[in-house]
Design a protein around this motif. Structure first.
Motif, PDB file in Angstrom:
ATOM      1  N   MET A 107       0.811  -1.213   0.000  1.00  0.00           N
ATOM      2  CA  MET A 107       0.000   0.000   0.000  1.00  0.00           C
ATOM      3  C   MET A 107       0.851   1.272   0.000  1.00  0.00           C
ATOM      4  O   MET A 107       0.561   2.217  -0.741  1.00  0.00           O
ATOM      5  N   PRO A 108       1.905   1.371   0.829  1.00  0.00           N
ATOM      6  CA  PRO A 108       2.741   2.574   0.788  1.00  0.00           C
ATOM      7  C   PRO A 108       3.356   2.820  -0.586  1.00  0.00           C
ATOM      8  O   PRO A 108       3.456   3.971  -1.024  1.00  0.00           O
ATOM      9  N   GLN A 109       3.761   1.748  -1.272  1.00  0.00           N
ATOM     10  CA  GLN A 109       4.318   1.912  -2.613  1.00  0.00           C
ATOM     11  C   GLN A 109       3.278   2.465  -3.565  1.00  0.00           C
ATOM     12  O   GLN A 109       3.544   3.373  -4.358  1.00  0.00           O
ATOM     13  N   PHE A 110       2.057   1.917  -3.505  1.00  0.00           N
ATOM     14  CA  PHE A 110       0.997   2.393  -4.383  1.00  0.00           C
ATOM     15  C   PHE A 110       0.670   3.855  -4.118  1.00  0.00           C
ATOM     16  O   PHE A 110       0.542   4.658  -5.052  1.00  0.00           O
ATOM     17  N   ILE A 111       0.521   4.215  -2.845  1.00  0.00           N
ATOM     18  CA  ILE A 111       0.176   5.594  -2.500  1.00  0.00           C
ATOM     19  C   ILE A 111       1.280   6.559  -2.935  1.00  0.00           C
ATOM     20  O   ILE A 111       1.008   7.650  -3.453  1.00  0.00           O
ATOM     21  N   ALA A 112       2.538   6.151  -2.763  1.00  0.00           N
ATOM     22  CA  ALA A 112       3.657   7.009  -3.169  1.00  0.00           C
ATOM     23  C   ALA A 112       3.682   7.221  -4.677  1.00  0.00           C
ATOM     24  O   ALA A 112       3.902   8.337  -5.163  1.00  0.00           O
ATOM     25  N   ILE A 113       3.446   6.146  -5.425  1.00  0.00           N
ATOM     26  CA  ILE A 113       3.426   6.251  -6.889  1.00  0.00           C
ATOM     27  C   ILE A 113       2.211   7.059  -7.347  1.00  0.00           C
ATOM     28  O   ILE A 113       2.322   7.919  -8.219  1.00  0.00           O
ATOM     29  N   ARG A 114       1.069   6.756  -6.740  1.00  0.00           N
ATOM     30  CA  ARG A 114      -0.177   7.422  -7.152  1.00  0.00           C
ATOM     31  C   ARG A 114      -0.079   8.941  -6.985  1.00  0.00           C
ATOM     32  O   ARG A 114      -0.558   9.699  -7.848  1.00  0.00           O
ATOM     33  N   TYR A 115       0.522   9.392  -5.879  1.00  0.00           N
ATOM     34  CA  TYR A 115       0.567  10.827  -5.609  1.00  0.00           C
ATOM     35  C   TYR A 115       1.940  11.442  -5.883  1.00  0.00           C
ATOM     36  O   TYR A 115       2.198  12.583  -5.506  1.00  0.00           O
ATOM     37  N   LYS A 116       2.824  10.647  -6.485  1.00  0.00           N
ATOM     38  CA  LYS A 116       4.132  11.137  -6.930  1.00  0.00           C
ATOM     39  C   LYS A 116       4.914  11.784  -5.786  1.00  0.00           C
ATOM     40  O   LYS A 116       5.423  12.897  -5.894  1.00  0.00           O
ATOM     41  N   SER A 254      -3.888  -6.557   0.745  1.00  0.00           N
ATOM     42  CA  SER A 254      -2.901  -7.415   0.086  1.00  0.00           C
ATOM     43  C   SER A 254      -3.538  -8.612  -0.607  1.00  0.00           C
ATOM     44  O   SER A 254      -2.995  -9.146  -1.580  1.00  0.00           O
ATOM     45  N   LYS A 255      -4.706  -9.037  -0.141  1.00  0.00           N
ATOM     46  CA  LYS A 255      -5.381 -10.181  -0.756  1.00  0.00           C
ATOM     47  C   LYS A 255      -5.833  -9.852  -2.173  1.00  0.00           C
ATOM     48  O   LYS A 255      -5.977 -10.749  -3.009  1.00  0.00           O
ATOM     49  N   PHE A 256      -6.072  -8.568  -2.444  1.00  0.00           N
ATOM     50  CA  PHE A 256      -6.532  -8.165  -3.772  1.00  0.00           C
ATOM     51  C   PHE A 256      -5.412  -8.239  -4.802  1.00  0.00           C
ATOM     52  O   PHE A 256      -5.628  -8.678  -5.927  1.00  0.00           O
TER      53      PHE A 256
END
Length: 491
Positions: A107-116, A254-256
């Protein structure tokens, strides 16, 4: 003797799962995500067993069943439909597609990428690692109370055994071991819960569902009312906290993105929902009928206050409530549920800590082998920290509410809105996260961790930040169009 036999067989199976998964876990992707190839039924059971543990079977069922009676079944609806079915339908497919395309493993990786913004990766990772510890501690405590009353063994010893076994199969097999164990434990849970409902409703003090409701009504009509003015706020808060909370918890999300394919999302949604219905119906049937089995006399502390965490253990240990072999199976059910939840929490927190906090700082100094080793060490450290916190005196439900309020409160808005709304901004994310933390910290400072309103604060911490994120995003500069195109356009 039945207790010992069931316990030994169960632990032997878990050891076998650990050794099997160990041979198939060599890379970071294998350890943290199971190679993104977990079958749908296994993902569905893993979601359910990560969701429901001793926290619901001991903490929630005891306190809420005793307090709200049959109206606690609103939680059954919320957990099954909102917390499970809608979570898979709203979040599942899009999460699987976007995280794989953007190569985000947490999740932290996704949020960091999503919001640059890579700072978000470190901040969210720290929050997850620190504030999932109270949740893990609540799982320990639920199990400790039950085994202490049943075996007469100090709860700290039981919690230590649980720590060692969970750490063993996690350190060896990672996500794959946890997923296989979750499936096995899920099957055990279904069998045990069905038996539980049968014996609870068959008990002489209950005499079936209809007679049981009449008996509760005789004690207090509010115990069979759908909802009352006195229970509305705490009950709605409880439903929102325990249902929406899963949408922002990393061990659930994480299950998704570890399921084998997007086409299996619908199957997993149905299976998870059926699992949730069975478990929650069983838990709240036991909780709501606890007044009848205990003759409306709750366990109390030296000051005369009700010790809610001891209600369900006392129900299960009531003479004649069920055959010894069935009670033995139920003990394994609660042990299995607790270990599954604990494993998911430990794996999620350790993975984010290593991948999103330590590894970026180390840059290229950590190779694949060293990263996997560090993941295993973090798993050990986390279970040890949770064990230490569990030895405190805070009630199970309150520890659970604190953890979910902070973790899900800070992650839900950036994650959910970030999946669908292109206009969400980095400033909006920081404002929403700060809002969640302030709500929960003010709750602890002003009301105290043991406050009966802690669930209301927790629910607020999950809902209010979504509004804050939208308002602040509309008032601040949007992200570059090229970045938005990169995030939302499929290849």
């Amino acid at each position: 003797m039945e207790y010992i036999i069931c316990l030994v067989v169960y632990l032997a199976v878990m050891v076998g799962v650990s050794l099997y998964a160990r041979r198939r876990t060599s890379s970071v992707t294998d350890f943290a995500l199971g190679g993104r190839s977990i079958p749908p039924w296994m993902s569905a059971f893993s979601y359910g067993t990560a969701y429901f543990s001793a926290v619901i079977l001991i903490g929630h069922a005891g306190k809420n069943g005793w307090t709200f009676g049959m109206s606690a079944f609103w939680v059954v609806f919320g957990n099954s439909i909102i917390g499970t079915y809608l979570a898979w339908k709203v979040l599942g497919k899009r999460t699987r597609e976007m995280t794989q395309r953007l190569e985000a493993a947490t999740m932290p990786q996704f949020i960091a990428i999503r919001y640059k913004d890579q700072k978000l990766r470190s901040v969210t990772s720290f929050i997850i690692f620190v504030f999932l510890v109270p949740y893990a501690a609540s799982v320990y405590k639920g199990l400790g109370f039950l085994f202490q009353l049943t075996f007469g063994i100090d709860e700290k010893v039981i919690m230590l055994i649980m720590t060692v076994v969970t750490a063993f199969y996690l350190v060896l097999g990672g996500f794959l071991a946890a997923s296989i164990a979750d499936f096995i434990q899920g099957v055990i849970m279904i069998i045990g819960i069905v038996l539980l409902v049968f014996y609870i409703l068959s008990n002489d003090h209950v005499g079936g569902l209809v007679n049981g409701m009449e008996s509760l009504k005789a004690i207090n009509p509010d115990l069979v009312a759908p909802i009352t003015k006195n229970t509305a706020i705490p009950l709605v808060s409880l439903v929102l906290m325990t249902s929406l909370g899963t949408w922002g918890l990393p061990q659930m999300v994480s299950k998704f993105y570890t399921i084998k394919s997007e086409k299996f999302i619908s199957t997993a949604a149905v299976v998870s929902t059926m699992f949730a219905l069975i478990v929650t119906i069983g838990a709240y049937t036991m909780g709501s009928m606890s007044r009848l089995i205990l003759n409306n006399t709750a366990p109390a502390n030296d000051n005369g206050g009700i010790v809610y965490d001891k209600i369900i253990p006392m129900v299960l240990n009531t003479d004649g409530i069920m055959p010894t072999v069935v009670l033995a199976v139920l003990l394994i059910v609660i042990l299995a549920a607790s270990m599954s939840t604990l494993a998911s929490i430990v794996l999620a927190s350790s993975t984010t800590f290593v991948m999103d906090l330590v590894k970026p700082l180390a840059k290229d100094k950590l190779n694949e082998k060293h990263t996997v080793l560090l993941l295993r060490i973090c798993c050990l450290c986390f279970v040890a920290a949770a064990y230490i916190l569990a030895m405190g005196n805070s009630p199970i439900l309150n520890l659970n509410a604190l953890s979910w309020g902070v973790v899900s409160g800070t992650l839900l808005a950036p994650y959910l809105i970030g999946l669908y709304w292109k206009r969400a901004t980095k400033a909006g994310v920081y404002a929403s996260m700060l809002t969640a933390v302030l709500i929960m910290m003010s709750a602890v400072v002003t009301a105290g961790l043991n406050s009966p309103y802690i669930t209301t604060f927790s629910a607020s911490a999950m809902i209010v930040p979504n509004v804050v994120l939208i308002i602040v995003s509309l008032a601040t500069k949007k992200l570059d169009e090229s970045h938005i195109t990169y995030i939302f356009n499929k290849k």
